[in-house]
Design an enzyme around this catalytic site. Structure first.
Site, PDB file in Angstrom:
ATOM      1  N   CYS A   1      42.161  35.791  45.727  1.00  0.00           N
ATOM      2  CA  CYS A   1      41.918  36.611  44.541  1.00  0.00           C
ATOM      3  C   CYS A   1      41.937  35.668  43.348  1.00  0.00           C
ATOM      4  O   CYS A   1      41.653  34.483  43.471  1.00  0.00           O
ATOM      5  CB  CYS A   1      42.935  37.732  44.422  1.00  0.00           C
ATOM      6  SG  CYS A   1      44.648  37.168  44.267  1.00  0.00           S
ATOM      7  N   SER A   2      42.319  36.166  42.189  1.00  0.00           N
ATOM      8  CA  SER A   2      42.251  35.336  40.987  1.00  0.00           C
ATOM      9  C   SER A   2      43.333  34.271  40.920  1.00  0.00           C
ATOM     10  O   SER A   2      43.189  33.272  40.218  1.00  0.00           O
ATOM     11  CB  SER A   2      42.339  36.219  39.742  1.00  0.00           C
ATOM     12  OG  SER A   2      43.526  36.988  39.778  1.00  0.00           O
TER      13      SER A   2
END
Length: 606
Positions: A26-27
């Protein structure tokens, strides 16, 4: 940060590649579905430099931060299990990008060997000129053979780098190209009758020092290896595949690919010489003056194939190395001028050390620590580089080694046939240094103490990017954000599914899963917006970004819409985080305003 080393350590701590069933990111985190969670060494993971934290839930989540994409890419290369790379980017790259990546991957690894051999040969020439070691002695000849070996066997070295790039057997690749360099074949091709293969005449070509025949040879081999691996029975694959590949590749190279690559190389060298003959010193001077921009953007890497090819084809290079010498020394002269003029002790120290590095051919400390931070220094460097480059171009200074030009590597300009070549290189070096030094001494302007103090007092204000309930970051039900390992900021429980720009700036990143994006404000603050907790698992569902990377935005512009009710109905916490990721030392003041809208400013940075 060494991303590959970090990836290796993480993979080892989670039980090796055989324990990773699925990998994504993810980020901020690497997310791994593991075969056996008990194999994970959590303490070992937490103690790895570069790992910010570990969450062991349904997935093994390793928190990396802003460098998660780079580490993820390295992890993908290390994992061998089928099906692990489902999240690969399927977007097609431009042909020019793929070609440039291929050329750099092939030529960049060659530089140490070529540079080492070239410098050895130039030192031997210097010793001969000084009368210390005569060129007719056996010692000189043996050492000269060693120095000449990297270029003579350049096809072999290229075979290895192309094989590594194409992920095929490097030893069979070397064998295929090595066949072109065998003494008996060379003697056969050079005989009066020449060589004939099934009534087809084989062109007499000396493949030593050549690049392109080897590249074409291994490209063909890479395709044949894949083909024969598919059709060959496993029990005979170990010898059948190499045998069939050699059977086809070597004759095809001798008859078609070798002459094609050889003629292309000859034409390439002629084009380079034509450019120099047509534009002369102007080409060198202009290249030297724009090298600060090329190096900072990495565009100078595109020159590597040209340099190595020119050296292999002609034994000399007339443009890039001369321009690099002028630029490198100009960086040094400019930094020393800054060190003398500035009253800032930190900048004085930085400029001095960076100036010394630049004089020895390493310009990154000067570029990133001084030059690009002060436009007047940049102007001085460009003036000095242009002046020195013009002189080197007018005198047609030749380089004989692919290495970063500087004081320590001046022997790269020594020539037995052009005695003044090294003298002209030294004169160009002096011109570059003096002109850039004087230019920066004149152009330099020290920021006033008052201005410095005013800059320190400037506060950057940010409006609320979401409408809803403002809460402290410490109240977020996610340890990564509440512990502020990603940086300080605020959190908002949204009442409306719209994300707005809190300040003027540029969009830097839109994540593939759309739940997160990042921008940089006009004052340089890097802001990450993370909509909801664990919403990466929605894989983009319910999110609709309205901006793309590189788009300039104004305060209040709509960045994204998201279906708030559906996100909540899916069971996700909609609490959204707004994090300043690049200013760990800045003081963030949160405005006491519980209910906020996009017109309210909610925090500021000193």
């Amino acid at each position: 940060m060494n991303y590959k080393e970090l990836a290796v350590k993480i993979l080892k701590a989670v039980g090796g590649d055989e324990n990773v069933q699925h990998l994504e990111h993810c980020s901020t985190r690497l997310r791994m579905t593991l075969v056996d969670d008990k194999k994970v060494k959590i303490k070992e993971l937490q103690n790895i430099p570069g790992v910010l934290g570990v969450n062991q839930t349904a997935q093994c989540q390793v928190i990396i931060g802003n460098s998660v994409v780079e580490v993820y890419d390295e992890m993908k290369k290390l994992i061998s299990n089928k099906g692990n790379n489902k999240e690969e980017n399927k977007s097609e790259k431009k042909v020019s990008v793929v070609l440039l990546d291929f050329l750099i991957s092939v030529f960049q690894p060659l530089i140490p060997a070529i540079a080492g051999g070239g410098v050895l040969k130039s030192v031997l020439m210097l010793l001969n000129l000084l009368g210390i070691l005569k060129n007719n002695t056996d010692v000189y000849k043996i050492l000269n053979f060693a120095g000449d070996a990297p270029l003579y066997f350049l096809p072999i070295l290229v075979a290895i780098t192309v094989a590594n790039k194409m992920k095929v057997n490097p030893l069979v690749s070397v064998a295929a190209v090595g066949a072109l360099l065998t003494p008996n074949l060379a003697a056969m091709l050079g005989s009066k009758t020449g060589a004939v293969f099934f009534n087809i005449h084989v062109q007499n070509i000396n493949y030593a020092y050549q690049v392109f025949p080897a590249i074409l040879c291994i490209l063909l081999y890479s395709q044949l290896e894949k083909f024969f691996n598919k059709i060959s029975p496993k029990v005979i694959r170990s010898f059948f595949v190499p045998m069939m590949c050699l059977l086809i590749v070597v004759p095809t190279t001798l008859l078609i690919l070798g002459p094609l690559g050889f003629n292309f190389g000859q034409y390439f060298a002629k084009v380079v010489m034509f450019i120099f003959a047509k534009f002369g010193w102007v080409a060198v001077a202009l290249l030297a003056s724009v090298l600060p921009f090329m190096v900072t953007t990495g565009m100078h890497k595109a020159m590597i194939p040209y340099v190595i090819t020119a050296l292999g084809q002609t034994g000399k290079e007339l443009i890039y190395n001369a321009a690099s010498l002028a630029h490198n020394i100009s960086e040094g002269g400019a930094c020393f001028a800054v060190a003398i003029r500035t009253k800032d002790k930190t900048l004085k120290t930085t400029a001095t050390s960076a100036g010394i590095s630049a004089m020895f051919g390493i310009t990154e400390p000067a570029l990133y620590g001084v030059t690009i931070l002060h436009k007047r220094v940049l102007y001085g460097v460009m003036i000095g580089a242009f002046s020195g480059g013009a002189y080197l171009g007018i005198k047609a200074v030749e380089a004989y080694v692919a290495v970063g030009p500087g004081i320590a590597s001046l022997s790269m300009f020594i020539s037995q046939t052009i005695p003044k070549n090294i003298i002209n290189a030294i004169v160009g070096l002096i011109i570059s240094f003096i002109v850039s030094f004087i230019a920066v001494m004149i152009l330099w302007r020290e920021a006033s103490l008052r201005q410095v103090e005013e800059d320190k007092e400037v506060k950057e204000r940010f409006n609320a990017p979401l409408e809803g309930q403002l809460i402290s970051l410490t109240e977020v039900k996610d340890q990564v954000f509440s512990s502020k390992v990603m940086g300080d900021g605020i959190a908002i429980i949204p009442s409306k599914g719209e994300l707005y720009a809190p300040a003027d700036g540029v969009i830097e990143l839109v994540y593939e899963t759309k739940h997160c994006l990042a921008m940089k404000s006009k004052n340089g603050s890097e802001i990450m917006f993370h909509i909801g907790i664990d919403t990466v698992n929605l894989k983009g569902k319910y999110f609709d970004p309205k901006v793309s990377v590189g788009k300039e935005v104004k305060k209040g512009d709509l960045l994204m819409t998201f279906e708030l009710d559906n996100i909540i109905n899916e069971g996700f916490d909609p609490t959204s985080m707004i994090i300043i990721t690049n200013r760990p030392d800045a003081k963030i003041d949160v405005i006491d305003n519980q209910k906020v809208s996009k017109k309210d400013y909610v925090f500021e940075i000193n």
